[in-house]
Design an enzyme around this catalytic site. Structure first.
Site, PDB file in Angstrom:
ATOM      1  N   CYS A 157      46.319  42.253  46.537  1.00 47.02           N
ATOM      2  CA  CYS A 157      47.525  41.464  46.297  1.00 47.02           C
ATOM      3  C   CYS A 157      48.726  42.388  46.043  1.00 47.02           C
ATOM      4  O   CYS A 157      48.580  43.487  45.514  1.00 47.02           O
ATOM      5  CB  CYS A 157      47.310  40.551  45.092  1.00 47.02           C
ATOM      6  SG  CYS A 157      48.702  39.431  44.798  1.00 47.02           S
ATOM      7  N   ASP A 208      50.897  41.964  43.875  1.00 49.65           N
ATOM      8  CA  ASP A 208      51.231  41.893  42.448  1.00 49.65           C
ATOM      9  C   ASP A 208      51.431  43.296  41.845  1.00 49.65           C
ATOM     10  O   ASP A 208      50.585  44.177  42.011  1.00 49.65           O
ATOM     11  CB  ASP A 208      50.073  41.162  41.720  1.00 49.65           C
ATOM     12  CG  ASP A 208      50.462  40.748  40.317  1.00 49.65           C
ATOM     13  OD1 ASP A 208      50.929  41.606  39.540  1.00 49.65           O
ATOM     14  OD2 ASP A 208      50.286  39.567  39.978  1.00 49.65           O
ATOM     15  N   HIS A 240      42.459  39.032  42.396  1.00 50.97           N
ATOM     16  CA  HIS A 240      42.571  39.272  40.949  1.00 50.97           C
ATOM     17  C   HIS A 240      42.816  37.958  40.211  1.00 50.97           C
ATOM     18  O   HIS A 240      43.557  37.096  40.693  1.00 50.97           O
ATOM     19  CB  HIS A 240      43.694  40.273  40.640  1.00 50.97           C
ATOM     20  CG  HIS A 240      45.079  39.770  40.921  1.00 50.97           C
ATOM     21  ND1 HIS A 240      45.929  39.336  39.920  1.00 50.97           N
ATOM     22  CD2 HIS A 240      45.761  39.590  42.074  1.00 50.97           C
ATOM     23  CE1 HIS A 240      47.071  38.936  40.459  1.00 50.97           C
ATOM     24  NE2 HIS A 240      46.999  39.079  41.760  1.00 50.97           N
ATOM     25  N   CYS A 260      46.274  35.495  39.636  1.00 49.14           N
ATOM     26  CA  CYS A 260      47.059  35.697  40.863  1.00 49.14           C
ATOM     27  C   CYS A 260      48.105  34.577  41.025  1.00 49.14           C
ATOM     28  O   CYS A 260      47.760  33.399  41.114  1.00 49.14           O
ATOM     29  CB  CYS A 260      46.131  35.717  42.084  1.00 49.14           C
ATOM     30  SG  CYS A 260      47.007  36.072  43.621  1.00 49.14           S
TER      31      CYS A 260
END
Ligand code: CO
Length: 214
Positions: free
Chosen positions: A42, A44, A98, A101
């Site tokens: 991701c 993130d 994760h 998310c």
């Protein structure tokens, strides 16, 4: 010092620190890469690929997007996949979701996010495919965690649906595809035990792309 200047200051410090322990470091990495792993994770900011896996520069070929997806019409993730399989010949593909998310959380909400809806659509499709299981989970956080897992799992399935993967796997018995989750509540990575051989057999009932027609 504002935030942008900080980046260059820190870069200078990092170069100095790196070359003081290995003067040829940058010369060596310029010569080429030979990573064993493709990591799909991701975007993130809290989920840095190299840090959570403890792997160094050059060890990990990385693709990141919102909610670690590999949808079939996405040129970017599929170009990365092809390059990793055919040119770099990576041994392992880690799809790493994760908990916490944001992309998965947004996909669970019953409203529009504008242009982002097209991307979230892929996660909403995963939700729809597993609706009964998810709907039976009454605790919201548990349901959210489970969709994170199912989404990650489904991206592994998307990878093994491709001709690049299937044709490589027949020749080389690899790469091995893994689904894992990074739990940012604890810092630990968790393997989801993606059963590659079993899933491939199932997928190839419909998507057998081991032979080229042309
Ligand atoms: Co995320």
């Amino acid at each position: 010092m504002d935030n942008y200047d900080k980046v260059f200051e820190q870069n200078k410090e990092w170069v100095e620190k790196t070359t003081s322990s290995d003067p040829d470091f940058f010369k060596k990495i310029y010569e080429g890469q030979n990573p064993d792993y493709l990591y799909i994770g991701c975007s993130d900011s809290r989920v840095p690929a190299n840090e959570i896996t403890g792997l160094d520069i050059g060890d990990l070929f990385v693709h990141r997007n919102i909610a670690n997806q590999v949808p079939p019409n996405d040129l970017s993730s599929h170009s990365v996949l092809q390059y990793a399989i055919e040119i770099l010949k990576v041994k392992h593909i880690l799809v790493c979701g994760h908990y916490g998310c944001g992309g998965v959380h947004e996909a669970m909400q019953p409203h529009s996010y504008g242009e982002l809806d097209n991307w979230l659509r892929n996660i909403r499709d995963v939700y729809r495919m597993h609706f009964d299981e998810l709907d039976s989970i009454k605790n919201e956080e548990d349901k959210y965690d489970r969709l994170v897992e199912l989404n990650t799992f489904e991206q592994c399935v998307n990878i093994i649906k491709t001709s690049q993967f299937q044709q490589s796997y027949i020749k080389n018995k690899g790469p091995i595809v893994h689904a894992c989750i990074w739990d940012m509540r604890t810092g630990f990575l968790k393997d989801l035990n993606f059963q590659l051989e079993k899933e491939l057999k199932q997928v190839q009932k419909v998507y057998n792309l081991t032979e080229n027609k042309f």
